[in-house]
Design a protein around this motif. Structure first.
Motif, PDB file in Angstrom:
ATOM      1  N   ILE A 139       0.894  -1.160   0.000  1.00 41.88           N
ATOM      2  CA  ILE A 139       0.000   0.000   0.000  1.00 41.88           C
ATOM      3  C   ILE A 139       0.927   1.203   0.000  1.00 41.88           C
ATOM      4  O   ILE A 139       1.298   1.731   1.047  1.00 41.88           O
ATOM      5  CB  ILE A 139      -0.925  -0.027   1.229  1.00 41.88           C
ATOM      6  CG1 ILE A 139      -1.744  -1.331   1.238  1.00 41.88           C
ATOM      7  CG2 ILE A 139      -1.848   1.192   1.238  1.00 41.88           C
ATOM      8  CD1 ILE A 139      -2.482  -1.585   2.534  1.00 41.88           C
ATOM      9  N   VAL A 158     -10.544   0.604  -0.253  1.00 45.52           N
ATOM     10  CA  VAL A 158     -10.646  -0.184   0.982  1.00 45.52           C
ATOM     11  C   VAL A 158     -10.565  -1.671   0.656  1.00 45.52           C
ATOM     12  O   VAL A 158      -9.874  -2.436   1.342  1.00 45.52           O
ATOM     13  CB  VAL A 158     -11.959   0.143   1.732  1.00 45.52           C
ATOM     14  CG1 VAL A 158     -12.214  -0.868   2.857  1.00 45.52           C
ATOM     15  CG2 VAL A 158     -11.894   1.546   2.315  1.00 45.52           C
ATOM     16  N   ASN A 161      -6.893  -2.592  -0.298  1.00 43.52           N
ATOM     17  CA  ASN A 161      -6.029  -2.633   0.881  1.00 43.52           C
ATOM     18  C   ASN A 161      -6.364  -3.829   1.773  1.00 43.52           C
ATOM     19  O   ASN A 161      -5.468  -4.468   2.334  1.00 43.52           O
ATOM     20  CB  ASN A 161      -6.154  -1.333   1.673  1.00 43.52           C
ATOM     21  CG  ASN A 161      -5.588  -0.134   0.921  1.00 43.52           C
ATOM     22  OD1 ASN A 161      -4.971  -0.284  -0.133  1.00 43.52           O
ATOM     23  ND2 ASN A 161      -5.801   1.054   1.452  1.00 43.52           N
ATOM     24  N   ALA A 162      -7.663  -4.122   1.891  1.00 41.02           N
ATOM     25  CA  ALA A 162      -8.079  -5.264   2.710  1.00 41.02           C
ATOM     26  C   ALA A 162      -7.539  -6.573   2.135  1.00 41.02           C
ATOM     27  O   ALA A 162      -7.114  -7.465   2.883  1.00 41.02           O
ATOM     28  CB  ALA A 162      -9.603  -5.308   2.806  1.00 41.02           C
ATOM     29  N   THR A 264     -11.422  -4.908   7.466  1.00 38.65           N
ATOM     30  CA  THR A 264     -12.068  -3.799   6.756  1.00 38.65           C
ATOM     31  C   THR A 264     -12.037  -2.523   7.582  1.00 38.65           C
ATOM     32  O   THR A 264     -11.850  -1.427   7.040  1.00 38.65           O
ATOM     33  CB  THR A 264     -13.519  -4.170   6.398  1.00 38.65           C
ATOM     34  OG1 THR A 264     -13.512  -5.356   5.590  1.00 38.65           O
ATOM     35  CG2 THR A 264     -14.208  -3.056   5.630  1.00 38.65           C
ATOM     36  N   CYS A 267      -8.639  -0.758   7.222  1.00 40.02           N
ATOM     37  CA  CYS A 267      -8.469  -0.214   5.866  1.00 40.02           C
ATOM     38  C   CYS A 267      -9.432   0.931   5.596  1.00 40.02           C
ATOM     39  O   CYS A 267      -9.094   1.887   4.882  1.00 40.02           O
ATOM     40  CB  CYS A 267      -8.649  -1.334   4.842  1.00 40.02           C
ATOM     41  SG  CYS A 267      -7.417  -2.647   5.016  1.00 40.02           S
ATOM     42  N   ASP A 271      -8.028   4.767   4.676  1.00 35.64           N
ATOM     43  CA  ASP A 271      -8.377   5.465   3.439  1.00 35.64           C
ATOM     44  C   ASP A 271      -9.199   6.713   3.716  1.00 35.64           C
ATOM     45  O   ASP A 271      -9.034   7.731   3.040  1.00 35.64           O
ATOM     46  CB  ASP A 271      -9.143   4.542   2.490  1.00 35.64           C
ATOM     47  CG  ASP A 271      -9.277   5.154   1.106  1.00 35.64           C
ATOM     48  OD1 ASP A 271      -8.254   5.270   0.406  1.00 35.64           O
ATOM     49  OD2 ASP A 271     -10.399   5.557   0.743  1.00 35.64           O
ATOM     50  N   PHE A 308      -1.037  -4.848   8.621  1.00 35.33           N
ATOM     51  CA  PHE A 308      -1.199  -3.615   7.853  1.00 35.33           C
ATOM     52  C   PHE A 308       0.098  -2.809   7.848  1.00 35.33           C
ATOM     53  O   PHE A 308       0.519  -2.286   6.804  1.00 35.33           O
ATOM     54  CB  PHE A 308      -2.333  -2.782   8.451  1.00 35.33           C
ATOM     55  CG  PHE A 308      -2.682  -1.555   7.647  1.00 35.33           C
ATOM     56  CD1 PHE A 308      -3.501  -1.648   6.534  1.00 35.33           C
ATOM     57  CD2 PHE A 308      -2.189  -0.307   8.002  1.00 35.33           C
ATOM     58  CE1 PHE A 308      -3.820  -0.525   5.783  1.00 35.33           C
ATOM     59  CE2 PHE A 308      -2.499   0.820   7.265  1.00 35.33           C
ATOM     60  CZ  PHE A 308      -3.316   0.708   6.152  1.00 35.33           C
ATOM     61  N   ALA A 312       1.933  -1.068   4.528  1.00 37.16           N
ATOM     62  CA  ALA A 312       1.522   0.324   4.305  1.00 37.16           C
ATOM     63  C   ALA A 312       2.720   1.254   4.462  1.00 37.16           C
ATOM     64  O   ALA A 312       3.349   1.308   5.519  1.00 37.16           O
ATOM     65  CB  ALA A 312       0.417   0.715   5.281  1.00 37.16           C
TER      66      ALA A 312
END
Length: 404
Positions: A139, A158, A161-162, A264, A267, A271, A308, A312
């Motif tokens: 990400i 979303v 990214n999820a 979720t 993410c 976002d 994450f 990210a």
């Protein structure tokens, strides 16, 4: 290439990344030289920044999926909303006083509802297929959305990214497909709320705020009656629940929240924080990531946060940074093993003067140099100056519902 606030973009600059409209169609192709007419068009479309090509070459944007795939997914979401809105309208009429039997066309709508649900699963599978086909997924870039179409750009980002996080967590292909479908439709409950409310530039009234908080339950009611299965419905229902039980609508905590919703949730927040919205300016990804990490075990599942944070980037590609040498640089590409130490192009000296020839530094190979902070971050105009638009949601509902 670098991200430039649109108020700093001048005629003669060259677009570095293609721009789409709210239906996923191409507005302007990368490589086009911008003029006053195009810049006015983009401003009216609600874009607050653009990727601009410049003498910093060899910038690698880590796109997660192709433009064509994004277009297909957006079309699938729009069709799903349109058919579900039509179904809701006909259902309310069939239950109204004076109707003794179902309205004509019921079987046709049932078939259409099945078809659009199947298309949503296919859309999720398209995203899964592209993401798992890549050796490494990060990400690592800013998805610049139109202020007039935040909702659908948000839903797609979303979901992407999820899926990246789900892959890190070891989800199999079937689990990823269900996660993708749930994340794509996590905000479907907002379709029962007027866009003038959830895209309102100013403060919401108490009544409006209560209506917005109802969208997870509304989403659950919409999705549980489809052919998607219950997991996407529960993802929509629980994506505002929090690890410590402070979320809504039910105040669920820890493992009482399904795993898909926990992924979720992280993410969704990331976002939302990094996107310009009519009522709030975008924050830098570093700030959003810091917020998420600092709330690990409080608002968010620690395992999800750990996954994450592995993918990210705090300093996305094409964004500006200030080095510990007081020089200004632009991120050219990421180092997957050290996301906070990317490859950068140094563009300005400590006094703010441009170098004639930017030099490239791989910060992973130069531990004596670090990123001290981010440089200027693009932001939208003041919220009060932005009109509230419903974007694709409004257009889909307009097509499905008769006037009045």
């Amino acid at each position: 290439m670098r991200i430039v606030p649109i108020y700093r973009v001048k005629p003669g600059m060259r677009l570095g990344r293609s721009v789409q409209d709210q239906d996923g169609r191409l507005i302007i192709t990368a490589g086009i030289t911008l003029n006053e007419r195009l810049l006015t068009l983009l401003e009216r479309q609600g874009y607050t920044a653009l990727y601009i090509a410049d003498k910093i070459g060899d910038v690698e944007l880590p796109e997660l999926v192709s433009l064509q795939t994004k277009q297909e997914v957006i079309r699938s979401i729009a069709q799903f909303i349109e058919i579900e809105a039509l179904h809701a309208r006909r259902l309310s009429l069939s239950l109204a006083p004076g109707h003794l039997r179902p309205l004509s066309g019921r079987n046709m709508i049932s078939k259409a509802r099945y078809d659009v649900s199947l298309n949503m699963l296919k859309a999720a599978e398209m995203l899964v297929r592209e993401i798992i086909s890549r050796k490494e997924v990060l990400i690592g870039m800013v998805d610049i959305k139109s202020l007039h179409d935040y909702s659908f750009g948000h839903s797609v980002q979303v979901a992407l990214n999820a899926l990246v996080v789900g892959r890190i967590l070891g989800y199999d292909r079937r689990e990823l497909r269900v996660l993708g479908a749930g994340a794509l439709l996590h905000d479907i409950g907002k379709t029962v709320i007027s866009p003038s409310v959830w895209m309102k530039p100013g403060d919401l009234t108490h009544e409006e705020f209560a209506r917005v908080r109802d969208h997870p339950e509304a989403g659950f009611e919409i999705l549980r009656r489809t052919s998607l299965g219950l997991m996407p419905a529960h993802t929509a229902y629980q994506h505002h629940e929090r690890w410590d039980g402070s979320g809504y609508p039910r105040g669920l905590a820890s493992d009482k929240i399904i795993g898909l919703a926990r992924v979720t949730a992280v993410c969704d927040v990331f976002d939302a924080m990094t996107s310009d919205r009519p009522y709030k300016k975008a924050q830098h990804p570093m700030e959003a990531l810091s917020f998420i990490v600092s709330n690990s075990g409080i608002l968010f599942d620690p395992r999800v946060v750990e996954a994450f944070s592995r993918v990210a980037a705090p300093f996305p590609v094409a964004t500006g940074v200030i080095l510990s040498t007081d020089e200004t640089a632009v991120v050219k590409r990421l180092n997957p093993r050290a996301l906070d130490r990317p490859v950068v192009a140094v563009t300005k000296d400590p006094h703010g003067n441009y170098y004639a020839h930017p030099r490239t530094i791989d910060l992973e190979q130069h531990p004596e140099i670090r990123i001290a902070s981010y440089a200027e971050w693009y932001t939208a105009p003041d919220p009060g100056q932005i009109s509230a638009f419903g974007g694709l949601v409004a257009s889909a509902l307009d097509r499905a519902l008769p006037e009045g």
